[in-house]
Motif scaffolding. Structure first.
Motif, PDB file in Angstrom:
ATOM      1  N   THR A 808      47.316  38.950  46.404  1.00 32.76           N
ATOM      2  CA  THR A 808      45.851  38.945  46.377  1.00 32.76           C
ATOM      3  C   THR A 808      45.349  39.390  47.747  1.00 32.76           C
ATOM      4  OG1 THR A 808      45.798  37.127  44.786  1.00 32.76           O
ATOM      5  CG2 THR A 808      43.790  37.543  46.026  1.00 32.76           C
ATOM      6  N   VAL A 809      44.336  40.270  47.741  1.00 34.51           N
ATOM      7  CA  VAL A 809      43.739  40.771  48.981  1.00 34.51           C
ATOM      8  C   VAL A 809      42.228  40.635  48.886  1.00 34.51           C
ATOM      9  CG1 VAL A 809      43.491  42.740  50.525  1.00 34.51           C
ATOM     10  CG2 VAL A 809      45.602  42.465  49.219  1.00 34.51           C
ATOM     11  N   ASP A 810      41.639  39.998  49.888  1.00 32.45           N
ATOM     12  CA  ASP A 810      40.179  39.982  50.000  1.00 32.45           C
ATOM     13  C   ASP A 810      39.759  41.240  50.730  1.00 32.45           C
ATOM     14  OD1 ASP A 810      39.976  37.568  48.730  1.00 32.45           O
ATOM     15  OD2 ASP A 810      39.948  36.380  50.571  1.00 32.45           O
ATOM     16  N   LEU A 811      39.071  42.130  50.027  1.00 35.90           N
ATOM     17  CA  LEU A 811      38.722  43.435  50.583  1.00 35.90           C
ATOM     18  C   LEU A 811      37.463  43.395  51.442  1.00 35.90           C
ATOM     19  CD1 LEU A 811      39.343  45.578  47.367  1.00 35.90           C
ATOM     20  CD2 LEU A 811      40.906  45.220  49.290  1.00 35.90           C
ATOM     21  N   GLY A 812      36.760  42.296  51.399  1.00 36.03           N
ATOM     22  CA  GLY A 812      35.488  42.237  52.098  1.00 36.03           C
ATOM     23  C   GLY A 812      34.337  42.571  51.173  1.00 36.03           C
ATOM     24  N   TRP A 813      33.120  42.243  51.597  1.00 33.54           N
ATOM     25  CA  TRP A 813      31.931  42.505  50.792  1.00 33.54           C
ATOM     26  C   TRP A 813      32.014  41.843  49.413  1.00 33.54           C
ATOM     27  CZ3 TRP A 813      28.055  44.574  53.536  1.00 33.54           C
ATOM     28  CH2 TRP A 813      28.391  45.310  54.674  1.00 33.54           C
ATOM     29  N   GLY A 814      32.778  40.753  49.340  1.00 35.32           N
ATOM     30  CA  GLY A 814      32.858  40.016  48.084  1.00 35.32           C
ATOM     31  C   GLY A 814      33.861  40.553  47.093  1.00 35.32           C
ATOM     32  N   PHE A 815      34.628  41.583  47.466  1.00 33.48           N
ATOM     33  CA  PHE A 815      35.600  42.165  46.539  1.00 33.48           C
ATOM     34  C   PHE A 815      36.998  41.571  46.788  1.00 33.48           C
ATOM     35  CE2 PHE A 815      32.327  45.417  46.361  1.00 33.48           C
ATOM     36  CZ  PHE A 815      32.306  45.722  44.996  1.00 33.48           C
ATOM     37  N   THR A 816      37.702  41.278  45.704  1.00 36.99           N
ATOM     38  CA  THR A 816      39.082  40.793  45.751  1.00 36.99           C
ATOM     39  C   THR A 816      39.928  41.625  44.805  1.00 36.99           C
ATOM     40  OG1 THR A 816      38.334  38.535  46.194  1.00 36.99           O
ATOM     41  CG2 THR A 816      40.581  38.798  45.420  1.00 36.99           C
ATOM     42  N   PHE A 817      41.091  42.024  45.295  1.00 40.29           N
ATOM     43  CA  PHE A 817      42.029  42.813  44.479  1.00 40.29           C
ATOM     44  C   PHE A 817      43.330  42.031  44.352  1.00 40.29           C
ATOM     45  CE2 PHE A 817      45.407  46.052  44.078  1.00 40.29           C
ATOM     46  CZ  PHE A 817      44.964  46.694  42.930  1.00 40.29           C
ATOM     47  N   SER A 818      43.859  41.932  43.148  1.00 46.95           N
ATOM     48  CA  SER A 818      45.103  41.186  42.932  1.00 46.95           C
ATOM     49  C   SER A 818      45.936  41.894  41.879  1.00 46.95           C
ATOM     50  CB  SER A 818      44.807  39.749  42.491  1.00 46.95           C
ATOM     51  OG  SER A 818      44.089  39.722  41.271  1.00 46.95           O
ATOM     52  N   GLY A 819      47.221  41.561  41.847  1.00 42.25           N
ATOM     53  CA  GLY A 819      48.101  42.211  40.886  1.00 42.25           C
ATOM     54  C   GLY A 819      49.393  41.467  40.663  1.00 42.25           C
ATOM     55  N   ILE A 820      50.023  41.780  39.525  1.00 41.00           N
ATOM     56  CA  ILE A 820      51.325  41.234  39.137  1.00 41.00           C
ATOM     57  C   ILE A 820      52.209  42.391  38.703  1.00 41.00           C
ATOM     58  CG2 ILE A 820      52.557  39.850  37.430  1.00 41.00           C
ATOM     59  CD1 ILE A 820      50.128  38.026  37.297  1.00 41.00           C
ATOM     60  N   LEU A 821      53.418  42.436  39.223  1.00 37.50           N
ATOM     61  CA  LEU A 821      54.399  43.432  38.802  1.00 37.50           C
ATOM     62  C   LEU A 821      55.629  42.708  38.274  1.00 37.50           C
ATOM     63  CD1 LEU A 821      55.483  46.703  40.507  1.00 37.50           C
ATOM     64  CD2 LEU A 821      57.227  45.055  39.873  1.00 37.50           C
ATOM     65  N   LEU A 822      56.055  43.063  37.073  1.00 41.26           N
ATOM     66  CA  LEU A 822      57.282  42.534  36.475  1.00 41.26           C
ATOM     67  C   LEU A 822      58.178  43.706  36.103  1.00 41.26           C
ATOM     68  CD1 LEU A 822      55.808  39.850  34.010  1.00 41.26           C
ATOM     69  CD2 LEU A 822      56.743  39.464  36.287  1.00 41.26           C
ATOM     70  N   SER A 823      59.422  43.667  36.552  1.00 41.32           N
ATOM     71  CA  SER A 823      60.356  44.742  36.242  1.00 41.32           C
ATOM     72  C   SER A 823      61.747  44.150  36.107  1.00 41.32           C
ATOM     73  CB  SER A 823      60.344  45.804  37.353  1.00 41.32           C
ATOM     74  OG  SER A 823      61.292  46.819  37.086  1.00 41.32           O
ATOM     75  N   ARG A 824      62.431  44.496  35.041  1.00 42.80           N
ATOM     76  CA  ARG A 824      63.792  43.997  34.870  1.00 42.80           C
ATOM     77  C   ARG A 824      64.609  44.990  34.061  1.00 42.80           C
ATOM     78  NH1 ARG A 824      60.621  39.995  31.960  1.00 42.80           N
ATOM     79  NH2 ARG A 824      60.677  40.392  29.720  1.00 42.80           N
ATOM     80  N   SER A 825      65.902  44.986  34.311  1.00 42.64           N
ATOM     81  CA  SER A 825      66.807  45.848  33.563  1.00 42.64           C
ATOM     82  C   SER A 825      66.922  45.351  32.123  1.00 42.64           C
ATOM     83  CB  SER A 825      68.178  45.885  34.238  1.00 42.64           C
ATOM     84  OG  SER A 825      68.691  44.572  34.420  1.00 42.64           O
TER      85      SER A 825
END
Length: 945
Positions: A808-825
């Motif tokens: 999760t990243v607070d970008l400033g100006w009230g914006f937040t960006f977040s993500g989930i990555l799942l990878s498996r063989s």
């Protein structure tokens, strides 16, 4: 001894055993440990330590020992103020100290020589690693739960964001360290949250949420080295805590929407009409300031999941009848769960605090088998789902002395579920094509009631922190599930279906009344343990404990006297589990911690496995089979079934289910070692190795077969006669399967600071076993019951490479960006023929013949899995405590297909003479309700106050 224990009996037992008892773990709570030092670094004895919750004003006091140590256990998760005072020193105050679930947060406080009586107050910052914990675990914080994207608001799915964990495709169970998901353990606020009948978390392991995410504060996943306080699992322990009220009113309200206009084509290139509306909220506050608090959360999900019925492709020149083509096309599954949670906390006094909680879940679903967007099962063979579940929990924490704390818990939980077929008629299974008609295994009923009582005692004495105790579960079961209850027609291929050349007809009837097909019983579980956490030196902590568990199983009421295996389900009263862990903090700087642990762990046996000994013992149920008496075929009006046993029909030899006399619960020997290093105050790197070897895993084998002959292709072919010709298959539950897991786990974790946080996990592992079933009701996959060593291969859950990351990243100006990555063989899969060629009456264990030889088990690999989910959120503030959060989420943004070979991980090949056209093709994929489903966007709004 424990035939029929009432709740009153359970409560009396706990009253008479008194405070010398302890529950399963420090689950649902946190702890604080620390040192009081003078300006020179010397330790201060007899300093007074006061710990006060900044949210509820809950207050605890203790004093430091002769080494300046203090320990405050059994604290609610939350934010605290800590004051340390001693004669001739200025009081030191630390504020904003966050205590997380399942952790003993270390704190060192250095006092200044008194010039004035004014306290020195600074913001507290706990160490990034716990230097005294020998177990390896990961935590998912409230910030992550609130900010990360999630498809279904099912908090259990976040477990996949920890190393060495996945969610298996069949029943959405949690697979930790390659173990069977039914052997994991989930607790909420310290109360058992497992399904007594089917294992895994409560709710029948459905993919959609069962408990409101708005009520979940945070949770911890213990994957190795669990102390003797944790039991009934040989895999992992999920330790969740709920939110509570506080002196300030707080809460939220939300709405999220997904629809067909925000959804890309699925893994098979089709644009489907999906829709999901999720809404709900929570509120918490004070009934009386500093004394009594309330919290409530409710969520509603209106989910419509599209799927396409598409039968398997046929060879060139084969014409599919128009009436079958008419069954293909888009269908819709629905699920509309409502989940409610209520909690009330009261500080009765400085010594006693009371917690009462209640949760209710109601689920309704149509065409409930929608796990894959493409299926070879007609909608008529789908089913309707109904579920009503409730649970009430009470907890009392009593501070008997500053060093002695008692915790009493009680719980009553009920789960009532029914599954009704869409139509009432026989099932029609066409090998290499698909399934028509009705669902042959429904209707089903799954009812259970759980009574749980536990009592906790924690004692601090110098360098030792001692916990002793017990935990008692009493379960009542009611299950109705029968194979082929409405009849089943089998055809070896489409041509034979068109010609009505029936290969086999089967149906199960009751000999007397339908009541005989229902399993009812009671089971009891009792556990005792003692655990000591010993600070051997300033840098070495030893955790040693011993746990005992007993499981009393329900006993058959009408056994078959001719078969002793149907007369008794063995109890397991010898589950002794020693545990040992060591943590070493080189240099005493709290920056680097080495953890080593070893122990024995046992898991419970779910009651689902017991039913067939009650209902399929050759007396209660009667299985009709055309292979025994083909005279049944002229009596049928295809596609109809039989309502009663026809006169003069030769009763077939029956399939009988039983238990081996030496059946016991699964037991694991676990060894782990890890090192954690704090690179800087907010960044921790860790590396670990975990070995888990599990014996006594349940499997079911036909023990009414003569030894087979091995033909030129390597296929075991059994004689057509049986040792006991009066019966057919003798399915015996045995504790003879084995699995092994070896994993290397790497983690980089950054706590929130400088406006961002993240965690990255990589696991390289190998999982091997000789049976991968998850409490399978009917299937018996062993190819040769006289050579079980040949079954050993890669497990169904074997993942060589498993990556996951979130941030999760607070970008400033009230914006937040977040993500989930799942990878498996890719997971393994097995090539099968699809029908019996071995003369054992078993359609599930015949492996395909490829290049003139029988293929090994799980020798194929499915496609790899990859999914990236992202969220962009804009927060609009209204004053200091109110904000409106607008969000846009993208699920599986790279549009990875994630095709697979279905829940059982098999590919139907047919025979060399009649091959299946779709062999080795992955015909399934995740639906919009699961990670890795079709690419979607979700729009939402959340108001927080």
């Amino acid at each position: 001894m424990f035939k029929r224990l009432s709740l009153a009996t359970v409560l009396l037992l706990l009253l008479f055993t008194g405070p010398a008892l302890l529950a399963q773990s420090e689950s649902g709570n946190a702890a604080l440990q620390g040192l009081a030092l003078d300006p020179s670094g010397s330790r201060i004895s007899l300093a007074r330590v006061t710990v006060v919750s900044e949210e509820t004003s809950l207050r605890r006091e203790t004093i430091t020992d002769d080494q300046g140590r203090f320990f405050v256990p059994v604290l609610p998760v939350g934010r605290y103020r800590v004051e340390v005072s001693a004669p001739n020193f200025r009081p030191a105050v630390r504020t904003g100290l966050v205590l997380a679930v399942g952790e003993a947060v270390p704190l060192t406080v250095q006092l200044e020589v008194a010039a004035t009586a004014e306290a020195v107050t600074v913001a507290a910052e706990a160490a990034a690693v716990d230097p005294q914990q020998s177990a390896s675990s990961s935590s998912i914080s409230s910030r992550s739960i609130d900010s990360l994207p999630v498809r279904g608001r099912n908090f259990v799915e976040f477990v996949q964001l920890t190393p060495g964990v996945m969610q298996e495709s069949d029943r959405s169970g949690i697979v930790v360290a390659g173990q069977r998901s039914i052997n994991s353990n989930v607790a909420i606020d310290g109360a058992d949250f497992n399904d007594a009948l089917q294992g895994n978390q409560r709710g029948g392991n459905q993919a959609t949420f069962f408990f409101p995410q708005s009520a979940v504060r945070e949770f911890q996943v213990v994957r190795s080295g669990a102390s003797a306080e944790i039991g009934r699992t040989n895999a992992g322990f999920v330790n969740a805590v709920t939110k509570s009220g506080s002196n300030e009113v707080h809460g939220d309200a939300f709405y999220f929407n997904r629809n067909k206009h925000l959804t890309s084509p699925d893994a098979f290139g089709r644009k489907l009409d999906n829709r999901q509306n999720q809404f709900g909220g929570s509120i918490g506050g004070a009934i009386k300031k500093d004394k009594a608090f309330y919290f409530a959360a409710i969520e509603q999900n209106l989910l419509r999941v599209p799927f396409v019925v598409k039968f398997q492709q046929q060879a060139a020149g084969v014409v599919v009848p128009a009436e079958l083509r008419a069954l293909e096309g888009e269908q819709r599954g629905t699920n509309s769960p409502t989940a409610l949670f209520l909690r009330q906390d009261t500080n009765l006094s400085d010594r006693h605090s009371l917690n009462v909680a209640y949760n209710f879940t109601r689920m309704r679903g149509e065409n409930f088998n929608f796990d894959s967007p493409q299926q070879d099962v007609a909608a008529t063979a789908n089913y309707q789902y109904r579920s009503d579940s409730q649970a009430g929990k009470i907890g009392l924490v009593s501070v008997l002395t500053p060093r002695l704390i008692n915790e009493l818990r009680g719980q009553i939980a009920t789960d009532y579920r029914t599954e009704q077929p869409n139509v009432v008629q026989a099932a029609i299974v066409i090998n290499g094509f698909g399934t028509l008609g009705a669902d042959s295994g429904r209707p089903r009923v799954f009812d259970s009631r759980r009574y749980q009582v536990s009592n906790n005692l924690s004692y601090t004495a110098g360098r030792h922190f001692l916990r002793i105790g017990t935990d008692l579960n009493v379960n009542a079961f009611n299950q109705q599930r029968e194979s082929n209850i409405a009849g089943r027609y089998d055809f070896t291929n489409l041509a034979n279906y068109v010609a009505r050349n029936i290969s086999r007809y089967r149906q199960t009837l009751s000999r007397v009344t339908a009541e005989e097909l229902t399993f009812r019983g009671h089971g009891q579980e009792l556990a005792f343990f003692i655990n000591d956490k010993w600070n051997l030196t300033r840098t070495v902590t030893v955790t040693a404990g011993l746990r005992w568990e007993g499981q009393w199983n329900p006993q058959p009421t009408k056994p078959n006297p001719a078969f002793p295996q149907t007369a008794r389900i063995p109890n397991d009263l010898s589950q002794w589990q020693p545990r040992l862990g060591i943590s070493w903090n080189p240099g005493g700087s709290d920056k680097t911690v080495v953890r080593v642990s070893a122990g024995i762990y046992t898991a419970r046996t779910p009651a689902n496995l017991f039913q067939r000994v009650f209902t399929n013992n050759g007396i209660s149920a009667l299985a009709i089979d055309s292979r025994t008496d083909p005279a049944v075929l002229p009596l049928l009006r295809f596609p109809g079934n039989l309502e009663i046993l026809p006169a003069n029909l030769r009763v077939p030899v029956q399939r009988i289910f039983g238990f081996a006399g030496d059946f016991v619960n699964p037991q694991s020997g676990q060894v782990s070692a890890s090192i954690e290093h704090t690179v800087r105050r907010d960044l921790v790197l860790s590396a670990g190795y975990l070995r888990n070897s599990t014996w006594n895993l349940q499997r079911r084998l036909d023990r009414n077969l003569f030894p087979p002959t091995i033909n030129a292709q390597g296929m075991p072919v059994y004689p057509t006669t049986r040792p006991n010709p009066s019966i057919g298959i003798l399915s015996i539950n045995e504790s003879s399967a084995h699995s092994s897991y070896d994993g290397l786990l790497l983690t980089a974790s950054k706590r929130y600071s400088k406006r961002y946080l993240f965690q990255v996990n990589y696991t390289y592992s190998k999982t091997r076993d000789d049976d991968s079933n998850e409490r399978n009701f009917s299937q018996e996959p062993a190819l040769n019951v006289y050579d079980l060593t040949s079954q050993r291969a890669a497990s169904k859950q074997d993942i060589r490479h498993n990556w996951n990351a979130n941030g999760t990243v607070d970008l400033g100006w009230g914006f937040t960006f977040s993500g989930i990555l799942l990878s498996r063989s890719g997971l393994p899969f097995t090539r099968v023929i699809g029908f019996d060629t071995q003369n054992d009456g078993n359609d599930d264990n015949d492996r395909a013949i490829v290049n003139g030889a029988v293929v090994p088990r799980n020798n194929g690999r499915q496609p790899a899995f990859f999914s990236t989910d992202l969220r962009l959120m804009k927060s609009i503030r209204f004053g200091d405590r109110k904000s409106l959060m607008l969000s846009a989420e993208g699920f599986n943004v790279t549009k990875h297909a994630n095709r697979n070979f279905g829940n059982d991980g098999v590919s139907a090949w047919g025979t060399p003479a009649a091959p299946v056209a779709t062999r080795d093709r992955p015909l399934f994929a995740p639906s919009t309700a699961r990670y890795g489903g079709p690419r979607q966007m979700q729009l939402g709004a959340r108001f927080v106050f």
